[in-house]
Design a protein around this motif. Structure first.
Motif, mmCIF file in Angstrom:
data_model
loop_
_atom_site.group_PDB
_atom_site.id
_atom_site.type_symbol
_atom_site.label_atom_id
_atom_site.label_comp_id
_atom_site.label_asym_id
_atom_site.label_seq_id
_atom_site.Cartn_x
_atom_site.Cartn_y
_atom_site.Cartn_z
ATOM 1 N N ARG A 194 0.858 -1.183 0.000
ATOM 2 C CA ARG A 194 0.000 0.000 0.000
ATOM 3 C C ARG A 194 0.894 1.234 0.000
ATOM 4 O O ARG A 194 1.730 1.417 0.888
ATOM 5 C CB ARG A 194 -0.911 0.040 1.223
ATOM 6 C CG ARG A 194 -1.845 1.266 1.248
ATOM 7 C CD ARG A 194 -2.636 1.348 2.541
ATOM 8 N NE ARG A 194 -1.752 1.492 3.688
ATOM 9 C CZ ARG A 194 -1.227 2.660 4.076
ATOM 10 N NH1 ARG A 194 -1.481 3.759 3.390
ATOM 11 N NH2 ARG A 194 -0.448 2.711 5.135
ATOM 12 N N LEU A 195 0.709 2.093 -0.994
ATOM 13 C CA LEU A 195 1.481 3.323 -1.101
ATOM 14 C C LEU A 195 0.556 4.520 -0.934
ATOM 15 O O LEU A 195 -0.665 4.402 -0.952
ATOM 16 C CB LEU A 195 2.198 3.378 -2.451
ATOM 17 C CG LEU A 195 3.087 2.177 -2.776
ATOM 18 C CD1 LEU A 195 3.752 2.353 -4.118
ATOM 19 C CD2 LEU A 195 4.119 1.956 -1.684
ATOM 20 N N ASN A 196 1.162 5.708 -0.805
ATOM 21 C CA ASN A 196 0.418 6.962 -0.638
ATOM 22 C C ASN A 196 -0.320 6.988 0.696
ATOM 23 O O ASN A 196 0.220 6.597 1.718
ATOM 24 C CB ASN A 196 -0.532 7.204 -1.802
ATOM 25 C CG ASN A 196 0.206 7.444 -3.099
ATOM 26 O OD1 ASN A 196 1.389 7.756 -3.104
ATOM 27 N ND2 ASN A 196 -0.488 7.298 -4.202
ATOM 28 N N GLY A 197 -1.572 7.440 0.697
ATOM 29 C CA GLY A 197 -2.265 7.693 1.954
ATOM 30 C C GLY A 197 -1.697 8.939 2.612
ATOM 31 O O GLY A 197 -1.133 9.819 1.953
ATOM 32 N N ASP A 198 -1.855 9.052 3.918
ATOM 33 C CA ASP A 198 -1.209 10.136 4.661
ATOM 34 C C ASP A 198 0.252 9.753 4.818
ATOM 35 O O ASP A 198 0.598 8.875 5.609
ATOM 36 C CB ASP A 198 -1.870 10.335 6.023
ATOM 37 C CG ASP A 198 -3.235 10.963 5.900
ATOM 38 O OD1 ASP A 198 -3.372 11.891 5.086
ATOM 39 O OD2 ASP A 198 -4.163 10.523 6.600
ATOM 40 N N HIS A 199 1.098 10.400 4.063
ATOM 41 C CA HIS A 199 2.494 9.983 3.973
ATOM 42 C C HIS A 199 3.415 11.087 4.488
ATOM 43 O O HIS A 199 3.443 12.182 3.931
ATOM 44 C CB HIS A 199 2.850 9.638 2.534
ATOM 45 C CG HIS A 199 4.280 9.228 2.360
ATOM 46 N ND1 HIS A 199 4.874 8.265 3.150
ATOM 47 C CD2 HIS A 199 5.243 9.648 1.512
ATOM 48 C CE1 HIS A 199 6.124 8.108 2.787
ATOM 49 N NE2 HIS A 199 6.384 8.946 1.786
ATOM 50 N N GLU A 200 4.131 10.767 5.543
ATOM 51 C CA GLU A 200 5.086 11.715 6.108
ATOM 52 C C GLU A 200 6.494 11.299 5.723
ATOM 53 O O GLU A 200 6.890 10.147 5.926
ATOM 54 C CB GLU A 200 4.943 11.745 7.627
ATOM 55 C CG GLU A 200 5.813 12.809 8.296
ATOM 56 C CD GLU A 200 5.547 12.897 9.793
ATOM 57 O OE1 GLU A 200 6.389 13.434 10.508
ATOM 58 O OE2 GLU A 200 4.481 12.407 10.218
ATOM 59 N N LEU A 201 7.237 12.216 5.151
ATOM 60 C CA LEU A 201 8.601 11.914 4.730
ATOM 61 C C LEU A 201 9.491 11.641 5.936
ATOM 62 O O LEU A 201 9.357 12.280 6.976
ATOM 63 C CB LEU A 201 9.175 13.076 3.926
ATOM 64 C CG LEU A 201 8.475 13.411 2.609
ATOM 65 C CD1 LEU A 201 9.189 14.559 1.923
ATOM 66 C CD2 LEU A 201 8.416 12.203 1.704
ATOM 67 N N LYS A 202 10.404 10.710 5.769
ATOM 68 C CA LYS A 202 11.341 10.351 6.832
ATOM 69 C C LYS A 202 12.710 10.904 6.464
ATOM 70 O O LYS A 202 13.439 10.332 5.651
ATOM 71 C CB LYS A 202 11.373 8.842 7.012
ATOM 72 C CG LYS A 202 10.023 8.290 7.467
ATOM 73 C CD LYS A 202 10.085 6.833 7.845
ATOM 74 C CE LYS A 202 8.730 6.378 8.386
ATOM 75 N NZ LYS A 202 8.748 4.991 8.864
ATOM 76 N N THR A 203 13.027 12.024 7.090
ATOM 77 C CA THR A 203 14.290 12.718 6.780
ATOM 78 C C THR A 203 15.111 12.993 8.035
ATOM 79 O O THR A 203 15.998 13.840 8.017
ATOM 80 C CB THR A 203 14.003 14.057 6.062
ATOM 81 O OG1 THR A 203 13.205 14.882 6.925
ATOM 82 C CG2 THR A 203 13.257 13.830 4.756
#
Length: 352
Positions: A194-203
């Motif tokens: 499952r991709l997308n959705g509420d996606h927060e970048l991990k940086t």
């Protein structure tokens, strides 16, 4: 059709000399109805990464070459930026569900999804291997793990038949899964993601932040994160085609906080990543480097000069050579820091 005495040297990223007594390419799921799949083969081979092979693999080697990417549910393209959390940019898109054949190259899948504006795998770019191997190791990098995106794993259970396992049934952990603890029970045929959705970048990793700063990117997109990770990995990891390796050879050890405090008092520059109130993860590469083993070698086996966490085959090393040198690295780190390094790679054919 089963072939005999097939060289696996070009099928493993360490470029180790190895011969399969029997070899069967699995290109169609229908082949699994053959009685040969009533019991587990000696070796299930994907991209040949994350493993150290003996020179002779007895019995049957099954090479999983099952391809295909099926879109189970499609989300509209065009990411909408949502609120910032902890200094990171978030995105929201309708979820996209994919079913991917176990033989698909992992890095090609990541690039395929990014090209279509589907996010969630950007931190895992350039990890060698196939999609079918990803759940086994629960591959991860820079704060992300594939388990976060898996919704189901399709398997063939030897002697039973086809099954679909939920993430809970897979028992994912840090570089760990049920598949590692029940070898010889399942052959992975496909993975649902499952991709997308509420996606927060991990940086949050310092290396990513530093690379984004070098690129003058203050508001990164998922593609920007993928670019940063690509640059970092290419600066640290050798191309296995020219210098045999399997990426990270050891897990980053998780130690009690008391151990971390003891080491921090001696080494002020010791990097760390808190796991919980009582445990801290230490970078294995730093430990190996400070133990004086970065770029070390014994014959044709050694550690990479630019990244101590990577074991390399300088040309002509055997699997036994790689294992012997890895034991030397473990012993040196143990003596200096009293920390035990655990291999991340699989040892194929070894007993005990």
């Amino acid at each position: 059709m089963i072939q005999h005495n097939v060289s696996l040297t070009r099928f493993n990223t360490f470029n180790l000399p190895s011969v399969a007594e029997q070899y069967l390419p699995l290109t169609k799921v229908e082949q699994l109805s053959d009685p040969v799949f009533n019991v587990a083969p000696q070796l299930v081979l994907g991209g040949g990464s994350n493993m150290v092979l003996l020179e002779q693999i007895k019995g049957l080697t099954v090479h999983v070459l099952l391809g295909g990417v099926e879109i189970l549910g499609d989300g509209a393209q065009g990411a909408k930026e949502v609120e910032k959390r902890n200094g990171s940019t978030g995105y929201h898109l309708p979820s996209v569900h994919l079913r991917v054949g176990a033989g698909v190259d992992w890095n090609q899948l990541v690039r395929y999804t990014l090209d279509r504006g589907w996010y969630g795998l950007e931190n895992l770019i350039l990890i060698p291997g196939t999609v079918g191997a990803a759940p086994v190791q629960n591959i991860g990098a820079y704060g992300a793990e594939v388990a976060e995106r898996i919704t189901a794993v399709h398997v063939w259970e030897y002697g039973v038949g086809a099954r679909v396992l939920s993430p809970e049934e897979c028992a994912f952990g840090y570089r760990d899964s049920r598949f590692k603890h029940e070898p010889g029970r399942f052959l992975i045929t496909a993975v649902d993601l499952r991709l997308n959705g509420d996606h927060e970048l991990k940086t949050s990793y310092g290396a990513i932040q530093a690379e984004l700063a070098r690129l003058a990117i203050s508001e990164p997109s998922p593609a920007d994160v993928a670019l940063a990770v690509t640059n970092i990995r290419r600066s640290k990891l050798p191309d296995w085609f020219f210098l045999g390796n399997s990426g990270s050879f050891f897990k980053n050890p998780v130690v009690p906080k008391e151990t971390y405090n003891r080491l921090k008092a001696r080494y002020e520059d010791l990097p760390s990543y808190p796991i919980d109130e009582n445990h801290v993860k230490l970078p294995a590469g730093w430990l190996i480097d400070r133990a004086g083993m970065k770029g070390a070698r014994d014959g044709q086996a050694g550690t990479y000069a630019l990244q101590a966490l990577v074991m390399v085959n300088h040309g002509g090393a055997s699997g036994q050579d790689i294992i012997n040198f890895s034991k030397k690295v473990q012993q040196t780190v143990r003596q200096k820091f009293d920390v035990e390094l655990e291999r991340e790679v699989q040892l194929i054919g070894w007993k005990g």
